[in-house]
Design an enzyme around this catalytic site. Sequence first.
Site, PDB file in Angstrom:
ATOM      1  N   TRP A 202      25.269  41.476  33.802  1.00 13.16           N
ATOM      2  CA  TRP A 202      26.323  42.368  34.325  1.00 13.16           C
ATOM      3  C   TRP A 202      27.010  42.752  33.145  1.00 13.16           C
ATOM      4  CZ3 TRP A 202      31.619  40.200  35.672  1.00 13.16           C
ATOM      5  CH2 TRP A 202      32.475  40.974  36.341  1.00 13.16           C
TER       6      TRP A 202
ATOM      7  N   ASP B 188      27.881  31.888  36.060  1.00 18.19           N
ATOM      8  CA  ASP B 188      28.660  33.148  36.807  1.00 18.19           C
ATOM      9  C   ASP B 188      27.901  33.074  38.298  1.00 18.19           C
ATOM     10  OD1 ASP B 188      29.679  35.266  38.114  1.00 18.19           O
ATOM     11  OD2 ASP B 188      29.174  36.495  36.293  1.00 18.19           O
TER      12      ASP B 188
ATOM     13  N   LYS C  37      31.601  39.141  47.521  1.00 19.55           N
ATOM     14  CA  LYS C  37      30.410  39.592  48.259  1.00 19.55           C
ATOM     15  C   LYS C  37      30.278  38.459  49.442  1.00 19.55           C
ATOM     16  CE  LYS C  37      30.101  41.427  44.178  1.00 19.55           C
ATOM     17  NZ  LYS C  37      29.749  42.457  43.473  1.00 19.55           N
TER      18      LYS C  37
HETATM   19  N1  KET Z   1      29.723  38.206  38.156  1.00 17.77           N
HETATM   20  C1  KET Z   1      28.717  39.238  38.457  1.00 17.77           C
HETATM   21  C2  KET Z   1      27.295  38.562  38.156  1.00 17.77           C
HETATM   22  C3  KET Z   1      28.843  40.245  39.212  1.00 17.77           C
HETATM   23  O1  KET Z   1      27.667  40.941  39.575  1.00 17.77           O
HETATM   24  C4  KET Z   1      29.985  40.594  39.733  1.00 17.77           C
HETATM   25  C5  KET Z   1      30.350  41.908  40.292  1.00 17.77           C
HETATM   26  C6  KET Z   1      31.141  39.679  39.441  1.00 17.77           C
HETATM   27  C7  KET Z   1      30.957  38.689  38.713  1.00 17.77           C
HETATM   28  C8  KET Z   1      32.736  40.157  39.783  1.00 17.77           C
HETATM   29  O2  KET Z   1      32.927  40.249  40.868  1.00 17.77           O
HETATM   30  P1  KET Z   1      34.317  40.249  41.481  1.00 17.77           P
HETATM   31  O3  KET Z   1      34.506  41.461  42.567  1.00 17.77           O
HETATM   32  O4  KET Z   1      35.347  40.282  40.180  1.00 17.77           O
HETATM   33  O5  KET Z   1      34.564  38.955  42.275  1.00 17.77           O
HETATM   34  N2  KET Z   1      29.598  42.984  40.401  1.00 17.77           N
HETATM   35  C9  KET Z   1      29.511  44.280  41.060  1.00 17.77           C
HETATM   36  C10 KET Z   1      30.696  44.966  40.865  1.00 17.77           C
HETATM   37  C11 KET Z   1      31.334  44.808  39.734  1.00 17.77           C
HETATM   38  O6  KET Z   1      30.592  45.301  38.690  1.00 17.77           O
HETATM   39  O7  KET Z   1      32.683  44.740  39.613  1.00 17.77           O
HETATM   40  C12 KET Z   1      28.476  45.258  40.541  1.00 17.77           C
HETATM   41  O8  KET Z   1      27.590  44.582  39.688  1.00 17.77           O
HETATM   42  O9  KET Z   1      28.149  45.940  41.318  1.00 17.77           O
END
Ligand code: KET
Length: 417
Positions: A141, A222, A258
């Site tokens: 990520w 994570d 998610k």
């Molecule tokens: N860790 C991973 C691996 C991840 O894919 C995301 C979000 C997050 C943490 C953080 O999510 P939060 O919304 O802060 O709980 N990924 C998606 C959104 C982004 O990049 O912010 C994505 O990769 O599309």
Amino acid sequence: MSQSTSTSFSADAVPKAPEDPLFGLMAAYRKDTDERKVDLGIGAYRDDNAKPWVLPVVKKADDILRNDPALNHEYLPIAGLSEFTSAAARLILGADSPAIAENRTCSLQTVSGTGAVHLGALFLARFYPGKPTVYFSNPTWANHNQIFSNVHLPIATYPYFSKSTKGLDWEGMKQAVTDAPEHSIILLHACAHNPTGVDLTKAQWKELASVMKQNSHFPFFDCAYQGFASGDLAKDAWALRYFVEQGFELCVAQSFAKNFGLYGERAGCFHFVTGPGTDSQNTITRIASQLAILQRSEISNPPAYGARIASLVLNDQALFAEWEENLRTMSGRIISMRTALRGKLEELKTPGTWNHITDQIGMFSFTGLSEKQVLQLRETAHIYMTKNGRISMAGLNTRNVEYVAKAIDKVVKETSS
Ligand code: KET
């Protein structure tokens, strides 16, 4: 003397930064007026009508909250809503976790998963003796790089994705983890790896745990997709629970964006688990006290609403069961889209192999499309995905999957001939 603006922040001091690629992509998609446009960019669930889905159980919890005459808008404690953080710990570690039973965990509510990764990174940068290097999977990520760089921890990568098999480069990963200096921090995706959709098998997790034990590495999990990968919360937490069982000291960044569809509410949790031992309760008390100080200076206290919703669901048997059903709806639809996309591409005899689409798991598929092909798909077919060829499977539905498959087929045939 002429001066255009009076600023201490010249372009040398503050060069213009590029737009965030993922949010930039989202903005470009929104602007596109073509009716056929398809959003396979950001990892956010969409229903079969390509619309955001408010989970029915979240609607219910929201109603309960709104109608609660005792609801107010006071500050939460620094560590957040305790009934939420304790339920979040049970969810990820397992209600029967030895670490919970032995009181050697601490949990702080954070600004979603990103905030949890950040709090952990900040803590490790400040307190982990010897400023160890943090190892990420290649790829990972994208925000991992930024978050750990911001706190000045050295970063490196371990091989993860094999371009030839479109699966795991297991030997490469194992070797790099073995070669990393002792006490390194190894960042691991608990399940549904982003962006590749490739996870370790149970046997591989076990071997990895043993290599990491031998080298005294520190696992940083994570976990942004629990329940999303398989539809089964326990299955998706298996690797992390195995590491805890093995007695590791570790930490976890947990997102509810998610699995609850609470993207904008920023509900997340950071958990620290110290290893078993006679002094473990004192250790965790010390660690929790420093985390609270860091949290206070960063956000003072976390946002309440999303955590209240999640807490209602997590702490009520009937709502919890309904949530599990909602999770199965989301993961099931994604899995059916994997089958549909692969099927169509194979039907069209698109050059290459496409089994990886159904082998991969979770929100994303790493298609193997090149940057050139990705850009061509955007320009000619109004299909939006990240430049590395990652597609958010939830952007596909029964109406657009054929259109997407045909567009991919065309681009692959054109560029490979
Ligand atoms: N860790 C991973 C691996 C991840 O894919 C995301 C979000 C997050 C943490 C953080 O999510 P939060 O919304 O802060 O709980 N990924 C998606 C959104 C982004 O990049 O912010 C994505 O990769 O599309």
